[in-house]
Design an enzyme around this catalytic site. Structure first.
Site, PDB file in Angstrom:
ATOM      1  N   GLU A  28      18.622 -39.880  56.039  1.00 55.88           N
ATOM      2  CA  GLU A  28      17.456 -39.018  56.214  1.00 55.88           C
ATOM      3  C   GLU A  28      16.971 -38.655  54.828  1.00 55.88           C
ATOM      4  OE1 GLU A  28      18.659 -35.534  58.431  1.00 55.88           O
ATOM      5  OE2 GLU A  28      18.074 -36.464  60.317  1.00 55.88           O
ATOM      6  N   GLN A  47       1.618 -31.910  51.124  1.00 57.62           N
ATOM      7  CA  GLN A  47       1.010 -33.079  50.489  1.00 57.62           C
ATOM      8  C   GLN A  47       2.099 -33.994  49.953  1.00 57.62           C
ATOM      9  OE1 GLN A  47      -2.226 -32.140  47.777  1.00 57.62           O
ATOM     10  NE2 GLN A  47      -1.632 -33.801  46.415  1.00 57.62           N
ATOM     11  N   ARG A  59       5.107 -39.709  32.166  1.00 54.00           N
ATOM     12  CA  ARG A  59       4.114 -38.829  32.786  1.00 54.00           C
ATOM     13  C   ARG A  59       4.550 -37.427  32.382  1.00 54.00           C
ATOM     14  NH1 ARG A  59       0.490 -41.924  35.965  1.00 54.00           N
ATOM     15  NH2 ARG A  59       1.451 -43.900  36.526  1.00 54.00           N
ATOM     16  N   HIS A  62       3.695 -31.664  33.741  1.00 54.55           N
ATOM     17  CA  HIS A  62       2.539 -31.152  34.477  1.00 54.55           C
ATOM     18  C   HIS A  62       2.947 -29.989  35.372  1.00 54.55           C
ATOM     19  CE1 HIS A  62       1.002 -35.530  34.111  1.00 54.55           C
ATOM     20  NE2 HIS A  62       0.596 -34.824  33.082  1.00 54.55           N
ATOM     21  N   LYS A  72       8.017 -28.921  44.256  1.00 53.69           N
ATOM     22  CA  LYS A  72       8.009 -30.362  44.507  1.00 53.69           C
ATOM     23  C   LYS A  72       9.418 -30.840  44.884  1.00 53.69           C
ATOM     24  CE  LYS A  72       4.359 -31.213  41.143  1.00 53.69           C
ATOM     25  NZ  LYS A  72       4.014 -31.818  39.858  1.00 53.69           N
ATOM     26  N   TYR A 132       6.749 -37.948  45.768  1.00 58.58           N
ATOM     27  CA  TYR A 132       7.070 -36.530  45.807  1.00 58.58           C
ATOM     28  C   TYR A 132       6.239 -35.762  46.815  1.00 58.58           C
ATOM     29  CZ  TYR A 132       3.252 -36.046  42.327  1.00 58.58           C
ATOM     30  OH  TYR A 132       2.062 -36.101  41.651  1.00 58.58           O
ATOM     31  N   GLU A 143      -4.570 -26.840  37.040  1.00 55.28           N
ATOM     32  CA  GLU A 143      -3.570 -27.717  36.431  1.00 55.28           C
ATOM     33  C   GLU A 143      -3.345 -27.363  34.962  1.00 55.28           C
ATOM     34  OE1 GLU A 143      -4.637 -31.870  36.493  1.00 55.28           O
ATOM     35  OE2 GLU A 143      -6.412 -31.558  35.289  1.00 55.28           O
ATOM     36  N   ASP A 170      -2.561 -37.018  28.585  1.00 53.18           N
ATOM     37  CA  ASP A 170      -1.283 -36.369  28.308  1.00 53.18           C
ATOM     38  C   ASP A 170      -1.026 -36.211  26.813  1.00 53.18           C
ATOM     39  OD1 ASP A 170      -0.828 -36.050  30.984  1.00 53.18           O
ATOM     40  OD2 ASP A 170       0.832 -37.469  31.107  1.00 53.18           O
TER      41      ASP A 170
END
Length: 181
Positions: A28, A47, A59, A62, A72, A132, A143, A170
């Site tokens: 799961e 989301q 990345r 953030h 998240k 995620y 942001e 970035d």
């Protein structure tokens, strides 16, 4: 599911129970009841996001602020990444500290990153597919970000300098000291 709290309060490594035999495996990847019980709070995800990146991509760190802050739950579907959570909660005793863990399709570990944290990752394998869940919707005006090589964070991204690939956006992010939190 086994939940292990990291040195950053509220940030958890989640290890699924994997059932393997000669046919393959099953687990799961998410069960709301088990997840909420494991971390000791109720989180409602609204989301899902997925990205694909090549080796060396970072990345950066953030986050979203205010009413659009996001918790998240992150995992890797293929490949491997170094996943990094940074505590940006000014009142926290671990403010400005980070936690890093390798997440991979092979180890099937996940990381829960609570609201008030920044998040980034570096692709360690030739390619990686990253997935995620977020408990709040993305809002561009909320942001924020921190440059990946901020000296005060001192994150070892486990990549040689010549392999690192960072987006123009970035590269323009501020340091933690100058970030809008």
């Amino acid at each position: 599911m086994n939940a292990i709290e990291t040195p950053l309060q509220g940030c958890y490594i989640l290890e699924p129970n994997i059932f393997e035999d000669d046919r393959g495996y099953f687990f799961e990847s998410f069960n709301a009841n088990k997840f909420n019980s494991a971390i000791g709070q109720e989180v409602f995800f609204v989301q899902d996001n997925q990205s694909f990146s090549n080796k060396g991509v970072i990345r950066a760190i953030h986050y979203q602020i205010g009413e659009y802050a996001q918790a998240k739950l992150v995992r890797v579907l293929s490949g491997a990444v170094l996943d990094v959570a940074v505590d940006l909660r000014k009142e926290s005793p671990t403010f400005g500290q980070h936690f890093a863990i390798e997440l991979s399709a092979e180890n099937k570990k996940q990381l829960f990153i609570p609201k008030g944290f920044g998040h980034g990752f570096a692709v360690l394998s030739e390619t990686a597919e990253f997935f995620y869940k977020c408990d709040n919707f993305y809002n561009k005006s909320s942001e924020g970000g921190i440059i990946y090589n901020d000296d005060s964070l001192n994150i070892d991204w486990q990549l040689s300098e010549e392999l690192i690939k960072v987006s123009e956006k970035d590269l323009e992010l501020p340091t933690l000291e100058k970030a809008k939190l």
